[in-house]
Enzyme design. Structure first.
Site, PDB file in Angstrom:
ATOM      1  N   VAL A 110       0.827  -1.206   0.000  1.00  0.00           N
ATOM      2  CA  VAL A 110       0.000   0.000   0.000  1.00  0.00           C
ATOM      3  C   VAL A 110       0.864   1.260   0.000  1.00  0.00           C
ATOM      4  O   VAL A 110       0.362   2.369   0.095  1.00  0.00           O
ATOM      5  CB  VAL A 110      -0.952   0.007   1.232  1.00  0.00           C
ATOM      6  N   ASP A 111       2.204   1.085  -0.135  1.00  0.00           N
ATOM      7  CA  ASP A 111       3.128   2.208   0.085  1.00  0.00           C
ATOM      8  C   ASP A 111       3.314   3.134  -1.118  1.00  0.00           C
ATOM      9  O   ASP A 111       3.895   4.212  -0.993  1.00  0.00           O
ATOM     10  CB  ASP A 111       4.501   1.690   0.565  1.00  0.00           C
ATOM     11  N   HIS A 126      -4.300  -4.224  -2.448  1.00  0.00           N
ATOM     12  CA  HIS A 126      -4.715  -3.903  -1.078  1.00  0.00           C
ATOM     13  C   HIS A 126      -4.851  -2.403  -0.843  1.00  0.00           C
ATOM     14  O   HIS A 126      -4.828  -1.951   0.297  1.00  0.00           O
ATOM     15  CB  HIS A 126      -3.739  -4.537  -0.075  1.00  0.00           C
ATOM     16  N   CYS A 134     -14.308   7.633   1.708  1.00  0.00           N
ATOM     17  CA  CYS A 134     -15.500   7.868   2.522  1.00  0.00           C
ATOM     18  C   CYS A 134     -16.200   6.542   2.807  1.00  0.00           C
ATOM     19  O   CYS A 134     -16.404   5.723   1.903  1.00  0.00           O
ATOM     20  CB  CYS A 134     -16.454   8.822   1.803  1.00  0.00           C
ATOM     21  N   CYS A 137     -20.070   7.369   0.877  1.00  0.00           N
ATOM     22  CA  CYS A 137     -20.251   7.616  -0.565  1.00  0.00           C
ATOM     23  C   CYS A 137     -19.073   7.104  -1.389  1.00  0.00           C
ATOM     24  O   CYS A 137     -19.132   7.097  -2.617  1.00  0.00           O
ATOM     25  CB  CYS A 137     -20.514   9.093  -0.844  1.00  0.00           C
ATOM     26  N   CYS A 166     -20.021  14.371   1.378  1.00  0.00           N
ATOM     27  CA  CYS A 166     -21.267  14.013   2.061  1.00  0.00           C
ATOM     28  C   CYS A 166     -21.225  14.194   3.572  1.00  0.00           C
ATOM     29  O   CYS A 166     -22.232  13.966   4.244  1.00  0.00           O
ATOM     30  CB  CYS A 166     -21.658  12.572   1.712  1.00  0.00           C
ATOM     31  N   GLY A 203       9.125 -11.199  -2.892  1.00  0.00           N
ATOM     32  CA  GLY A 203       9.038 -10.613  -1.554  1.00  0.00           C
ATOM     33  C   GLY A 203       7.701 -10.736  -0.877  1.00  0.00           C
ATOM     34  O   GLY A 203       7.268  -9.810  -0.205  1.00  0.00           O
ATOM     35  N   SER A 205       5.203 -13.430   1.605  1.00  0.00           N
ATOM     36  CA  SER A 205       5.135 -14.656   2.406  1.00  0.00           C
ATOM     37  C   SER A 205       4.246 -15.705   1.736  1.00  0.00           C
ATOM     38  O   SER A 205       4.213 -16.851   2.179  1.00  0.00           O
ATOM     39  CB  SER A 205       4.581 -14.326   3.794  1.00  0.00           C
TER      40      SER A 205
END
Ligand code: BJW
Ligand code: ZN
Length: 256
Positions: A110-111, A126, A134, A137, A166, A203, A205
């Site tokens: 996620v980096d 991910h 949000c 929405c 929203c 890289g 697991s």
């Protein structure tokens, strides 16, 4: 001592890279380890946070019961990432995309470091830690402008941030345990896996699904499959070749 790929295997893999029509790559936390990003299961700082294992805090259950704690965890993680840069593994994969006829890159990370290295159209299975979403929405907002999430800088927002569209609470735009992947992202990556003739698993697991379905799909489709990891994983025995080494040392040696 950096890992040296065995010469016959190096020649074999360079040859396969030269002739491959479609290459598929799945990466995990290990590809960012040499940039200084902690892995999840390799021990170190981020495996346990405030007494909670990461799979408890990075979970849908925690999101439902304690959204502020989830924000605190991801604010801490973004602070860790803020000054980190792509390493030779990210850069080699970005360079391959320029040279190969077709490269499909899917990451569990996620980096955002693959994109920072210059890779295009990365399938972020991910999600991305630099985006908020949000809870009602689905509107997304960048968190990059927050120069210091601890509140020292002018750009810092309230926690949880309130959606500008929203007015409801926002959450980190990442896929927690027990949640579905974003619509379409797995399917698009799976197309790349099913169509490839050469697959690299770098890289990870190899424990988390559905991400690990992707190299399984590549194998089932007949692709030559290579794992790069200092450790043995459940996928090692299934691959055509395994290279036990660090991604930032191994991938540049495969450059052709
Ligand atoms: C190096 C290196 C160097 C080090 N060079 N290498 C049974 C029970 C309960 C759940 C399940 C179950 N079976 C399947 C599930 C579902 C679950 C799952 O897979 N669980 C398994 C762990 C058992 N999956 C999900 O929940 C997924 N959703 C889903 O299935 O939806 C359907 C569903 C809905 C409702 C209910 C049930 C199902 C979603 C998974 C989302 C994963 N999210 C996380 C957190 C993201 C946000 C955050 O950042 O906090 O994603 S968990 C964490 O694991 C993170 C990672 O992307 C992911 C994979 O980790 P990865 O990349 O493998 O990292 P590590 O640290 O584990 O390994 C690093 C590796 O690098 C090691 O091998 C090192 O050796 C190596 N290494 N240095 C190369 N220099
Ligand atoms: Zn909203």
């Amino acid at each position: 001592m950096p890992t040296q790929i065995e010469p016959a295997l190096q020649t074999e893999l360079r040859g396969r890279l030269r002739t491959a029509r479609r290459v598929f790559v799945l990466t995990g936390a290990g590809v960012s380890a040499e940039s200084g990003v902690p892995t999840f299961r390799g021990g170190g700082q981020s495996a346990v946070w405030k007494g909670l294992p990461f799979d408890a805090i990075s979970s849908y259950r925690m999101l439902q019961t304690d959204l502020p704690a989830v924000w605190e965890w991801f604010d801490y993680r973004r602070e860790q990432l803020r000054d980190l840069r792509p390493n030779l593994a990210h850069l080699t994969l970005a360079a391959w995309q320029e040279k190969l006829p077709h490269l499909c890159l899917a990451t569990q990370n996620v980096d955002g470091l693959h994109t920072a290295a210059g890779s295009r159209d990365v399938h972020e299975l991910h999600g991305n830690i630099w985006t908020a979403r949000c809870t009602e929405c689905g509107a997304r907002e960048s968190l990059r402008e927050e120069t210091n999430v601890k509140g020292a800088a002018t750009g810092a927002r309230e926690r949880p941030p309130i959606c500008r569209s929203c007015g409801n609470a926002m959450r980190p735009d990442v896929v927690l345990f027990g949640e579905m992947l974003p619509a379409g992202v797995f399917e698009r990556a799976a197309e790349g896996a099913a169509a490839c003739d050469l697959c690299f698993v770098v890289g990870t697991s190899s424990l988390v699904y559905p991400a690990m379905r992707l190299p399984e799909i590549a194998l089932e489709a007949g692709a030559y499959t290579v794992e790069i990891n200092p450790e043995v994983t459940p996928f090692s025995a299934l691959c055509h070749a395994t290279i036990q080494g660090r991604a930032g040392e191994v991938l540049p040696q495969l450059d052709y």
